[in-house]
Design a protein around this motif. Structure first.
Motif, PDB file in Angstrom:
ATOM      1  N   VAL A   1       1.131  -0.916  -0.378  1.00  0.00           N
ATOM      2  CA  VAL A   1       0.534  -0.392  -0.069  1.00  0.00           C
ATOM      3  C   VAL A   1       0.812   0.955   0.223  1.00  0.00           C
ATOM      4  CG1 VAL A   1      -1.668   1.040   1.586  1.00  0.00           C
ATOM      5  CG2 VAL A   1      -2.098  -1.219   0.820  1.00  0.00           C
ATOM      6  N   PHE A   2       2.060   1.325   1.196  1.00  0.00           N
ATOM      7  CA  PHE A   2       2.487   2.449   1.421  1.00  0.00           C
ATOM      8  C   PHE A   2       4.039   2.449  -0.072  1.00  0.00           C
ATOM      9  CE2 PHE A   2      -0.133   1.897   5.098  1.00  0.00           C
ATOM     10  CZ  PHE A   2      -0.867   3.314   4.241  1.00  0.00           C
ATOM     11  N   GLU A   3       4.318   1.336   0.294  1.00  0.00           N
ATOM     12  CA  GLU A   3       5.466   1.000  -0.524  1.00  0.00           C
ATOM     13  C   GLU A   3       6.024  -0.738  -0.434  1.00  0.00           C
ATOM     14  OE1 GLU A   3       8.418   0.521   2.778  1.00  0.00           O
ATOM     15  OE2 GLU A   3       8.762   3.551   2.984  1.00  0.00           O
ATOM     16  N   PHE A   4       6.544  -0.732  -2.188  1.00  0.00           N
ATOM     17  CA  PHE A   4       6.595  -2.250  -2.802  1.00  0.00           C
ATOM     18  C   PHE A   4       6.961  -3.001  -2.295  1.00  0.00           C
ATOM     19  CE2 PHE A   4       6.237   0.450  -6.821  1.00  0.00           C
ATOM     20  CZ  PHE A   4       4.740   0.509  -6.742  1.00  0.00           C
ATOM     21  N   GLU A   5       7.897  -2.951  -1.131  1.00  0.00           N
ATOM     22  CA  GLU A   5       8.262  -4.000  -0.355  1.00  0.00           C
ATOM     23  C   GLU A   5       7.759  -4.451   0.497  1.00  0.00           C
ATOM     24  OE1 GLU A   5      10.366  -1.160  -1.067  1.00  0.00           O
ATOM     25  OE2 GLU A   5      10.606  -1.382  -3.194  1.00  0.00           O
ATOM     26  N   ASN A   6       6.815  -3.088   1.297  1.00  0.00           N
ATOM     27  CA  ASN A   6       6.435  -3.552   2.695  1.00  0.00           C
ATOM     28  C   ASN A   6       5.098  -4.371   2.769  1.00  0.00           C
ATOM     29  OD1 ASN A   6       8.614  -3.105   4.420  1.00  0.00           O
ATOM     30  ND2 ASN A   6       8.377  -1.170   4.168  1.00  0.00           N
ATOM     31  N   LEU A   7       4.798  -5.502   2.590  1.00  0.00           N
ATOM     32  CA  LEU A   7       2.903  -5.850   1.965  1.00  0.00           C
ATOM     33  C   LEU A   7       2.633  -5.691   3.236  1.00  0.00           C
ATOM     34  CD1 LEU A   7       3.880  -9.478   0.639  1.00  0.00           C
ATOM     35  CD2 LEU A   7       3.530  -7.347  -0.858  1.00  0.00           C
ATOM     36  N   ILE A   8       0.899  -5.503   3.404  1.00  0.00           N
ATOM     37  CA  ILE A   8       0.222  -5.465   3.926  1.00  0.00           C
ATOM     38  C   ILE A   8      -0.575  -6.698   3.966  1.00  0.00           C
ATOM     39  CG2 ILE A   8      -1.839  -4.032   4.768  1.00  0.00           C
ATOM     40  CD1 ILE A   8      -0.396  -2.102   5.649  1.00  0.00           C
ATOM     41  N   ARG A   9      -0.516  -7.347   5.333  1.00  0.00           N
ATOM     42  CA  ARG A   9      -1.698  -8.599   5.315  1.00  0.00           C
ATOM     43  C   ARG A   9      -3.269  -8.074   6.129  1.00  0.00           C
ATOM     44  NH1 ARG A   9       3.784  -9.597   5.577  1.00  0.00           N
ATOM     45  NH2 ARG A   9       4.406 -11.061   3.975  1.00  0.00           N
ATOM     46  N   VAL A  10      -4.152  -8.786   5.481  1.00  0.00           N
ATOM     47  CA  VAL A  10      -5.142  -8.630   6.231  1.00  0.00           C
ATOM     48  C   VAL A  10      -6.096  -9.961   6.276  1.00  0.00           C
ATOM     49  CG1 VAL A  10      -5.794  -5.766   6.051  1.00  0.00           C
ATOM     50  CG2 VAL A  10      -6.573  -7.273   4.532  1.00  0.00           C
ATOM     51  N   LYS A  11      -6.295  -9.586   6.968  1.00  0.00           N
ATOM     52  CA  LYS A  11      -8.097 -10.957   6.726  1.00  0.00           C
ATOM     53  C   LYS A  11      -9.204 -10.621   6.847  1.00  0.00           C
ATOM     54  CE  LYS A  11      -5.820 -14.485   9.452  1.00  0.00           C
ATOM     55  NZ  LYS A  11      -5.564 -15.340  10.581  1.00  0.00           N
ATOM     56  N   GLY A  12     -10.584 -10.751   6.153  1.00  0.00           N
ATOM     57  CA  GLY A  12     -11.954 -10.236   5.434  1.00  0.00           C
ATOM     58  C   GLY A  12     -13.083 -10.717   5.569  1.00  0.00           C
ATOM     59  N   THR A  13     -14.233 -10.680   4.999  1.00  0.00           N
ATOM     60  CA  THR A  13     -14.885 -11.297   4.774  1.00  0.00           C
ATOM     61  C   THR A  13     -15.159 -11.154   2.582  1.00  0.00           C
ATOM     62  OG1 THR A  13     -15.798 -11.784   6.739  1.00  0.00           O
ATOM     63  CG2 THR A  13     -17.321 -12.158   5.113  1.00  0.00           C
TER      64      THR A  13
END
Length: 110
Positions: A62-74
């Motif tokens: 989201v903010f940098e290509f090297e740092n992935l956001i990991r989220v859970k949802g529905t």
């Protein structure tokens, strides 16, 4: 649920995006394009048949290509154009401050 009622229920605004996401659902593990994003959810563009009302795990930059956001949802809804996801917890860095949406990266910026 139609798209207009989905928009009315959002707590935070979304903005257009072009971000590749990797996600896991009962149908498998896939990569597709996030077309809009906000602190509490996204819309993923795909022609895959993803069943609504199922858990999903996603990772994407989201903010940098090297740092992935990991989220859970529905998966909240699904159509021939893609599906919407509501996150279990908001992404804090995407909460709008004073009406300004934070800067996000796009795959087209590479």
């Amino acid at each position: 649920m139609d798209q207009s009622s989905d928009r009315k229920q959002r707590r935070f605004p979304r903005r257009a995006a072009y971000i590749i996401a990797r996600y896991t659902v009962k149908e498998g593990i896939f990569r597709d394009i996030i077309k809009n994003i906000g602190a509490t959810g996204i819309f993923v563009s795909t022609s895959r048949g993803i069943s609504p009302e199922q858990p999903i795990e996603l990772e994407f930059p989201v903010f940098e290509f090297e740092n992935l956001i990991r989220v859970k949802g529905t998966v909240s809804r699904s159509s021939q154009k893609g599906f919407s996801v509501i996150f279990d917890q908001p992404i804090q860095g995407l909460i709008c401050k004073e009406g300004h949406f934070p800067e996000i990266v796009h795959e087209s910026n590479r």
